[in-house]
Design an enzyme around this catalytic site. Structure first.
Site, PDB file in Angstrom:
ATOM      1  N   SER A 172       0.815  -1.213   0.000  1.00  0.00           N
ATOM      2  CA  SER A 172       0.000   0.000   0.000  1.00  0.00           C
ATOM      3  C   SER A 172       0.850   1.265   0.000  1.00  0.00           C
ATOM      4  O   SER A 172       0.367   2.338  -0.359  1.00  0.00           O
ATOM      5  CB  SER A 172      -0.931   0.010   1.217  1.00  0.00           C
ATOM      6  OG  SER A 172      -0.181   0.058   2.419  1.00  0.00           O
ATOM      7  N   LYS A 173       2.104   1.158   0.420  1.00  0.00           N
ATOM      8  CA  LYS A 173       3.003   2.314   0.456  1.00  0.00           C
ATOM      9  C   LYS A 173       3.987   2.309  -0.714  1.00  0.00           C
ATOM     10  O   LYS A 173       4.955   3.042  -0.729  1.00  0.00           O
ATOM     11  CB  LYS A 173       3.764   2.348   1.782  1.00  0.00           C
ATOM     12  CG  LYS A 173       2.850   2.434   3.002  1.00  0.00           C
ATOM     13  CD  LYS A 173       3.641   2.536   4.273  1.00  0.00           C
ATOM     14  CE  LYS A 173       2.728   2.567   5.486  1.00  0.00           C
ATOM     15  NZ  LYS A 173       1.769   3.679   5.478  1.00  0.00           N
TER      16      LYS A 173
END
Length: 303
Positions: free
Chosen positions: A230-231
Site C-alpha cells: 500500500s506504500k
C-alpha cells in the site's frame, strides 16, 4: 446490539484512495473465513480522518468490491456518522479515570520516542488530546489464529495512547473497538500490519466491558524492496474490468491451491469454488512478495 451469530466478520477500508491488491487480499481472506464458517461478512468504511480522505474514494472502493463479487451482509457502516457512540464510550473512560486530558505535544514526547508515560509538567495547549491511562506493567496476551500466542507489554511499547486527537478527530483504536462491539463482530481478520494494534484494542475492550473477538492477521504483500504494498508504487488500483486474475493471485497469497479455482470463468464461480476448497490452516504468517505471488499468473491491476 445485533442478534448473536456464531461468526460475524468484517472488512473496513479507509477511503484514502482506490483499493489495491493488498486490500484485496484482506477483503478476500476475511470474506472466505466468514463464508467457510457459514457466518456473516460486513463492510465498514473507516472515514475517520477527513484530511487524508480522497473525494469519491469510499464509493469507488464499494464499487470495486462489488465488481469482485464481494458483497456485504447488510448495510455499510460509515464511521464518520458514529461520533455520538464514540463520545459516549470516551465519557465512560473519563468518568472512571481510565482516560485523561493530555496537553503534551509530539515535540515534548520526542525524548521518549513518542511514548507517553506521564504528562510533561507545565505543558498547556488549547487543543489537548485525550489518552487512555496505561499503568506500568500492563501487558496483553492473546492467541491469533495465524500467528499463534502473542504478548505485548502495552505500557512499555505503546504507553498512554490517544483516544481523541488534538485536532478533535477520533482515534482508530477507540472507533474500531466501539464499532466491533456495536456490530456484534465475533472475528476480526485483517492485515498483519495491525497485529501490534490488537493488544491496545483488547485493553480498551476490557476497560469498556466489551467482548473481545477472535483475531486472525493475514499475510502482508510486499514489493521488491520489502515495503508494504500500500506504500509502494506497485500498489496500482485493481482493475474492475478483469477481476479474475487478481482474485487468483490473492488466492495464492493466502496459501491456497491454485488448481482449485483454475477453471473459474467468473468471479461468482471463482468464489463458489474458493469457499469449497478454502483451507485456513494453509494461510502463511510470513509476508508474501508480490512478484512471487504473480509467478505464472497474469494479473490486471490497472492501466
Amino acid at each position: 446490539m445485533p442478534a448473536s451469530i456464531a461468526y460475524r466478520g468484517r472488512f473496513a477500508p479507509s477511503p484514502t484512495g482506490p483499493l489495491h491488491f493488498g486490500s484485496l487480499v484482506a477483503a478476500l481472506g476475511s470474506w472466505l473465513l466468514a463464508r467457510r464458517a457459514d457466518g456473516e461478512w460486513l463492510v465498514r468504511v473507516e472515514d475517520l480522518d477527513p484530511p487524508r480522505e480522497v473525494p469519491g474514494a469510499a464509493q469507488a472502493q464499494l464499487q470495486t468490491l462489488a465488481a469482485f463479487g464481494l458483497h456485504g451482509d447488510g448495510p455499510v457502516l460509515w464511521q464518520g456518522t458514529r461520533g455520538a457512540a464514540y463520545l459516549q464510550a470516551l465519557e465512560r473512560l473519563l468518568d472512571s479515570g481510565d482516560a485523561f486530558v493530555c496537553h503534551c505535544s509530539r515535540t515534548a514526547l520526542a525524548r521518549s520516542g513518542g511514548i507517553h508515560r506521564r504528562c510533561i509538567a507545565g505543558a498547556r495547549r488549547p487543543d489537548p488530546a485525550i489518552r487512555l491511562r496505561v499503568p506500568a506493567g500492563t501487558a496483553i496476551e492473546f492467541v491469533d489464529a495465524i500467528h499463534g500466542r502473542m504478548r505485548q507489554d502495552v505500557s512499555s511499547t505503546v504507553g498512554d495512547f490517544v483516544l481523541r486527537r488534538a485536532d478533535g478527530l477520533w482515534a482508530y483504536q477507540l472507533a474500531v473497538v466501539v464499532d466491533d462491539a456495536a456490530q456484534g463482530v465475533t472475528d476480526v481478520a485483517r492485515g498483519a500490519d495491525l497485529l501490534d494494534s490488537t493488544p491496545r484494542q483488547i485493553l480498551l475492550q476490557r476497560r469498556l466491558g466489551l467482548p473481545t473477538p477472535r483475531y486472525a492477521h493475514l499475510p502482508l504483500v510486499l514489493d521488491e524492496a520489502g515495503r508494504k504494498l500500500s506504500k509502494s508504487q506497485a500498489a496500482l488500483p485493481l482493475d474492475e474490468r478483469a477481476p479474475l486474475p487478481a482474485l487468483r493471485v490473492a488466492w495464492r497469497v493466502l496459501g491456497q491451491n491454485p488448481g482449485a479455482v483454475g477453471a473459474a470463468g467468473s468471479p461468482e464461480v471463482f468464489l463458489a469454488a474458493a469457499i469449497a476448497a478454502f483451507e485456513p490452516a494453509r494461510i502463511p504468517h510470513a509476508p508474501v512478495a508480490f512478484r512471487a505471488a504473480m509467478h505464472n499468473t497474469t494479473v490486471a491491476l490497472g492501466d
